[in-house]
Design an enzyme around this catalytic site. Structure first.
Site, PDB file in Angstrom:
ATOM      1  CG  ASP A  16     -29.981  -9.950 -10.977  1.00 26.36           C
ATOM      2  OD1 ASP A  16     -29.891  -9.105 -10.119  1.00 26.36           O
ATOM      3  OD2 ASP A  16     -30.460  -9.696 -12.166  1.00 26.36           O
ATOM      4  CD  GLU A  89     -29.247  -0.234  -7.200  1.00 32.25           C
ATOM      5  OE1 GLU A  89     -29.760   0.696  -7.867  1.00 32.25           O
ATOM      6  OE2 GLU A  89     -29.359  -1.509  -7.360  1.00 32.25           O
ATOM      7  CE  LYS A 125     -26.708  -3.276  -8.810  1.00 37.74           C
ATOM      8  NZ  LYS A 125     -27.916  -4.278  -9.180  1.00 37.74           N
ATOM      9  CB  THR A 149     -26.535  -0.395 -11.476  1.00 39.66           C
ATOM     10  OG1 THR A 149     -27.474  -1.268 -11.924  1.00 39.66           O
ATOM     11  CG2 THR A 149     -27.211   0.702 -10.460  1.00 39.66           C
ATOM     12  CG  PHE A 171     -29.755  -2.800 -16.873  1.00 43.69           C
ATOM     13  CD1 PHE A 171     -28.496  -3.100 -16.311  1.00 43.69           C
ATOM     14  CD2 PHE A 171     -30.749  -2.623 -16.103  1.00 43.69           C
ATOM     15  CE1 PHE A 171     -28.346  -3.080 -14.657  1.00 43.69           C
ATOM     16  CE2 PHE A 171     -30.875  -2.595 -14.784  1.00 43.69           C
ATOM     17  CZ  PHE A 171     -29.745  -2.694 -14.043  1.00 43.69           C
TER      18      PHE A 171
END
Length: 311
Positions: A16, A89, A125, A149, A171
């Site tokens: 990440d 993203e 994403k 996400t 998350f």
């Protein structure tokens, strides 16, 4: 074996980060990025040239288009270092714009393909709003794989699976943050609400036969990671990857397909009104989804300021 090596026996480890050196050091299969990670990276001397080149090579492009080229530059470099996929993203300002998200997803894939990178190595994403989920449904039919996400609830996870999304990123850490602030309890291990959320989603998917992959994300400590050993994917920051690499304690697999899901889980089908009501009833998910979109929008805005300063 250290704990990172043990974890890789049960779970696909994802880095990440936008830091190439960290990716080389921990040899993950996949990597994920987001606006915050890219912003952090380009403020470092070794990565600022990527931003400068994106600005220089596209002098007449809007700042949003320059950011797209910057994202692809980072993604392409990352893919040189890993055997798997990179997540890139969509602009968070499109989180409530289905058509805009579809167009942006197709544009990002086109840029990757122009760079000689096949779409099978890229995950787009998208925020797990109702509009984002509908966009993912369209993109998946185009053969464009999506990583959903800012996911904080079972309702979001159900809608993503029904839309055929390739992967979801619940998350863990942000769920933990909300409950810790709300209750004052410093949750640990299996009692952690973020850990429990991922386990509930994982079990639901297994019982209902969904093929959507589950990737725990946003960890605050290694204890959360250890509780999810066996999850399909875990995306982990470099500092926590290092902590796992430095520890030789035994690691036990906690999630597996063979484990019987709780009998109380019943397969649901969500229409828009049901999805929105479920999200509204979950104060944590509602607040964290909105907060996450705002934060990503703000970091994209800072990137645009940096681009303007270079022109």
């Amino acid at each position: 074996m250290n704990q990172l090596e043990q974890l890789k026996q049960f779970t696909t480890v994802v880095a990440d980060t936008g830091d190439f050196q960290s990716i080389q050091a921990y040899t993950p299969r996949d990597a994920t990025t987001n606006p915050s990670l890219i912003l952090k990276a380009v403020q470092r001397a070794e990565y600022k040239p990527l931003l400068e080149r994106a600005v220089r090579d596209h002098p007449n492009a809007a700042a949003a288009a320059v950011i797209d080229h910057l994202l692809i530059a980072f993604g392409a470099r990352i893919l040189d270092l890993i055997p798997g996929r990179v997540s890139t993203e969509v602009d968070a300002r499109l989180s409530f714009d289905t058509a805009g998200t579809v167009a942006k997803g197709r544009a990002l894939i086109a840029l990757y393909e122009q760079a000689g990178i096949g779409r099978q190595r890229v995950l787009i994403k998208i925020a797990a709003t109702w509009e984002g989920i509908r966009a993912a449904e369209v993109l998946e039919r185009d053969g464009i794989r999506c990583n959903m996400t800012l996911l904080f609830s079972l309702g979001q996870a159900i809608a993503c699976a029904e839309a055929g999304a390739q992967l979801i990123s619940p998350f863990v850490g942000r769920i933990y943050d909300w409950y810790r602030k709300s209750t004052g309890i410093d949750y640990a291990g299996a009692d952690d609400p973020g850990v429990q959320s991922v386990k509930r989603i994982y079990s639901y998917y297994r019982k209902c036969g969904y093929q959507t992959e589950v990737m725990g994300a946003s960890f605050r400590n290694t204890a959360q990671i250890l509780e999810l050993a066996g999850c399909d994917f875990l995306t982990i920051s470099p500092d926590l990857l290092q902590q796992l690499a430095d520890c030789d304690a035994p690691l036990e697999r906690k999630l597996c397909d063979e484990a019987a899901p709780p009998a109380r889980l019943i397969k649901k089908s969500l229409d828009e009104s049901t999805f929105r009501l479920m999200l509204n009833e979950d104060a944590m998910a509602t607040e964290k989804l909105a907060e996450g979109i705002r934060a990503f929008c703000a970091d994209s805005g800072r990137l645009k300021q940096m681009i303007a300063a270079l022109r």
